[in-house]
Design a protein around this motif. Structure first.
Motif, PDB file in Angstrom:
ATOM      1  N   UNK A  46      -8.925   5.045   2.769  1.00 41.98           N
ATOM      2  CA  UNK A  46      -8.823   4.218   4.154  1.00 41.98           C
ATOM      3  C   UNK A  46      -7.264   4.848   4.684  1.00 41.98           C
ATOM      4  N   UNK A  47      -7.293   4.804   6.140  1.00 44.46           N
ATOM      5  CA  UNK A  47      -5.881   4.958   6.624  1.00 44.46           C
ATOM      6  C   UNK A  47      -5.081   4.020   6.934  1.00 44.46           C
ATOM      7  N   UNK A  48      -4.075   3.452   6.502  1.00 47.53           N
ATOM      8  CA  UNK A  48      -3.459   2.415   6.785  1.00 47.53           C
ATOM      9  C   UNK A  48      -2.972   2.452   8.168  1.00 47.53           C
ATOM     10  N   UNK A 205      -2.457  -4.185   1.357  1.00 48.37           N
ATOM     11  CA  UNK A 205      -1.286  -3.840   1.496  1.00 48.37           C
ATOM     12  C   UNK A 205      -0.210  -5.192   1.939  1.00 48.37           C
ATOM     13  N   UNK A 206       1.126  -4.937   1.469  1.00 45.84           N
ATOM     14  CA  UNK A 206       1.980  -6.107   1.975  1.00 45.84           C
ATOM     15  C   UNK A 206       3.441  -5.269   2.148  1.00 45.84           C
ATOM     16  N   UNK A 207       4.185  -5.925   2.970  1.00 45.86           N
ATOM     17  CA  UNK A 207       5.392  -5.216   3.309  1.00 45.86           C
ATOM     18  C   UNK A 207       6.653  -6.048   3.292  1.00 45.86           C
ATOM     19  N   UNK A 370      -4.025  -0.191  -1.544  1.00 49.21           N
ATOM     20  CA  UNK A 370      -5.314   0.824  -1.449  1.00 49.21           C
ATOM     21  C   UNK A 370      -5.078   2.273  -1.842  1.00 49.21           C
ATOM     22  N   UNK A 371      -3.774   2.851  -1.390  1.00 49.01           N
ATOM     23  CA  UNK A 371      -3.518   4.119  -1.615  1.00 49.01           C
ATOM     24  C   UNK A 371      -2.646   4.490  -2.613  1.00 49.01           C
TER      25      UNK A 371
END
Length: 380
Positions: A46-48, A205-207, A370-371
Motif C-alpha cells: 500500500x502507499x502510506x 504504521x506509527x510515528x 506494512x512496508x
C-alpha cells in the motif's frame, strides 16, 4: 525474601496463578550519575498517506518529556482499568508492568498490577524473561485488555514482573515494546501487531514526535502520519533485515571527515535509549575529537567549549542528519556530559550504532510495518 529454585504458588483469592521461579543472577550495572537508563526492499502492499492534522484515522497519544531523558505515556490494563506509565520502546517487543507480587525494591516505587482486581484477567504458567542493555526482568505471561488512549487491544499478552534488576531509579512503571515479534522472548504477540490484527488502526504504521526541553507536546501517533510535525519530505529507508528496526547507515562524519562507520554499518532507531551508542573504538575516537575526558563511567567536556564543537553527521541512505553539540552534550549540575556511550559488541556482529533520543528529538520518525521501512524528516 529470596526466591529459591522452587515452584512458587500464589493464591489470588478466586484466581490461582502457578508461577515457576528460578534463581536469577543480577545483571544490574551502575546507572549513569544522573540516573539515566542507557539502554534498538520489498514491494509495497500500500502507499502510506501523509495526512492533515484533522484526519480522524490517526490516533494521537501524548507523551511526557522527562528531563530530556525519556518520553513516557500512560496506558490502562484490565477491567476496570489500572493505570501505568510506560516507556514506548522501538528497541524491544514486549509489554510488561510490575506485579503486586514482585519482591524487588523497584516494584515498591512503581504502580503494580493487581490481577484479581480485573474481571478480564487470564493467567498462564509461561515464564517471561527479558534483558535490556543493563537491566533485566523476570516474571510470567498473562492476558488482559490493554488500552492506549482510545486504542483497545483485547486479550493482549503481556508480562507481569516478579523480579526486576536495575529499574530502581527510572520514572516509569514498565515498558511497551513496539519492535517486531520476537518469539525467542515470550512468544507473545506484541501489542501493535494485535492492534493491527484487530483492526484498531487504519494502517500498520506509527510515528514519534519527541519534543526537546518542553515537558508536554510530544506524541506517538498510530495509523498515519501528520505533516504538521515535520519539515520537508520524509526520506524512506528500508529496514536492513525484517524483524527489527535496523537500517543501513552510510557513515558518521565530523567537519567533512568520516570518523566512524567508514564502510557502512547498521543503526537501530531506538526510542527506549537516551543516548548515542556505538562500538568502543569509534566512540573513543569521537570522545577524543570533542576533547572529552573520562570521569568514572562518564566522559565530560568543558562547558565553555560546547559552542565551538562541530556537529556529528549521520549519513543514512545518502541523506545527512547532523546532530549539533548542543544535542550530543548534556549539561547537568555544572558538568557537560558526552552523550556518546559504548555499546557492547556481540560476537561476529558488524559495526552497529543505536540512535536514541538524542537523535530522535531532532528528527520526526515513522515506523512503517506494512512496508518494512523507516521515514525520517527534520522535526518542527
Amino acid at each position: 525474601m529470596k526466591w529459591l529454585g522452587l515452584l512458587g504458588l500464589v493464591a489470588l483469592s478466586e484466581c490461582m496463578v502457578i508461577i515457576p521461579i528460578t534463581q536469577m543472577k543480577s545483571m544490574q550495572e551502575t546507572l549513569r550519575e544522573r540516573n539515566l537508563l542507557t539502554n534498538f526492499s520489498e514491494e509495497h502492499p500500500y502507499s502510506l498517506s501523509q495526512k492533515a492534522a484533522n484526519d480522524q484515522n490517526i490516533i494521537y497519544h501524548p507523551l511526557k518529556n522527562y528531563k530530556d531523558v525519556f518520553h513516557i505515556g500512560n496506558i490502562n490494563i484490565g477491567t476496570p482499568p489500572q493505570e501505568f506509565q510506560v516507556l514506548f520502546d522501538t528497541g524491544s517487543s514486549s509489554l510488561w508492568v510490575p506485579s503486586i507480587y514482585c519482591q524487588s525494591p523497584s516494584c515498591y516505587k512503581h504502580n503494580s498490577f493487581v490481577p484479581c482486581n480485573s474481571s478480564t484477567f487470564k493467567a498462564t504458567n509461561q515464564i517471561f524473561n527479558t534483558n535490556y542493555t543493563s537491566v533485566s526482568i523476570k516474571g510470567y505471561v498473562v492476558y488482559d485488555t490493554v488500552r492506549i488512549g482510545n486504542l483497545v487491544s483485547v486479550a493482549q499478552p503481556f508480562g507481569l514482573s516478579l523480579k526486576e534488576f536495575g529499574f530502581e531509579h527510572v520514572p516509569f512503571d514498565g515498558i511497551l515494546g513496539l519492535g517486531y515479534p520476537r518469539p525467542t522472548v515470550t512468544g507473545a504477540t506484541p501489542i501493535f501487531d494485535n492492534l493491527v490484527k484487530q483492526g484498531a488502526v487504519s494502517e500498520p504504521v506509527f510515528a514519534f514526535y519527541l519534543s526537546s526541553q518542553k515537558e508536554n507536546g510530544s506524541v506517538v501517533m498510530f495509523g498515519g502520519v501528520n505533516r504538521d510535525y515535520y519539515k520537508g519530505e520524509l526520506n524512506w529507508v528500508p529496514v536492513s533485515q525484517v524483524g527489527n528496526w535496523h537500517i543501513n547507515m552510510d557513515s558518521i562524519s565530523m567537519n567533512g571527515t568520516v570518523v566512524a562507520c567508514k564502510r557502512g554499518c547498521q543503526a537501530l532507531l531506538d526510542t527506549g535509549t537516551t543516548v548515542l551508542r556505538g562500538p568502543i573504538r569509534p566512540v573513543s575516537k569521537i570522545q577524543k575529537l570533542i576533547h572529552a575526558r573520562p570521569i568514572g563511567h562518564e566522559h565530560v567536556v568543558s562547558c565553555q567549549t560546547v559552542g565551538t564543537l562541530p556537529p556529528v553527521v549521520f549519513t543514512i541512505n545518502g541523506i545527512d542528519y547532523p546532530v549539533p553539540a548542543q544535542a550530543y552534550i548534556q549539561s547537568l549540575s555544572g558538568y557537560c556530559y558526552s552523550n556518546f556511550l559504548v555499546r557492547p559488541r556481540r560476537v561476529n556482529e558488524s559495526e552497529t550504532w543505536v540512535l536514541g533520543e538524542v537523535f530522535l528529538r531532532l528528527y520526526f520518525s515513522v515506523f512503517d510495518r506494512g512496508n518494512n521501512r523507516i521515514g525520517l524528516a527534520p522535526a518542527v
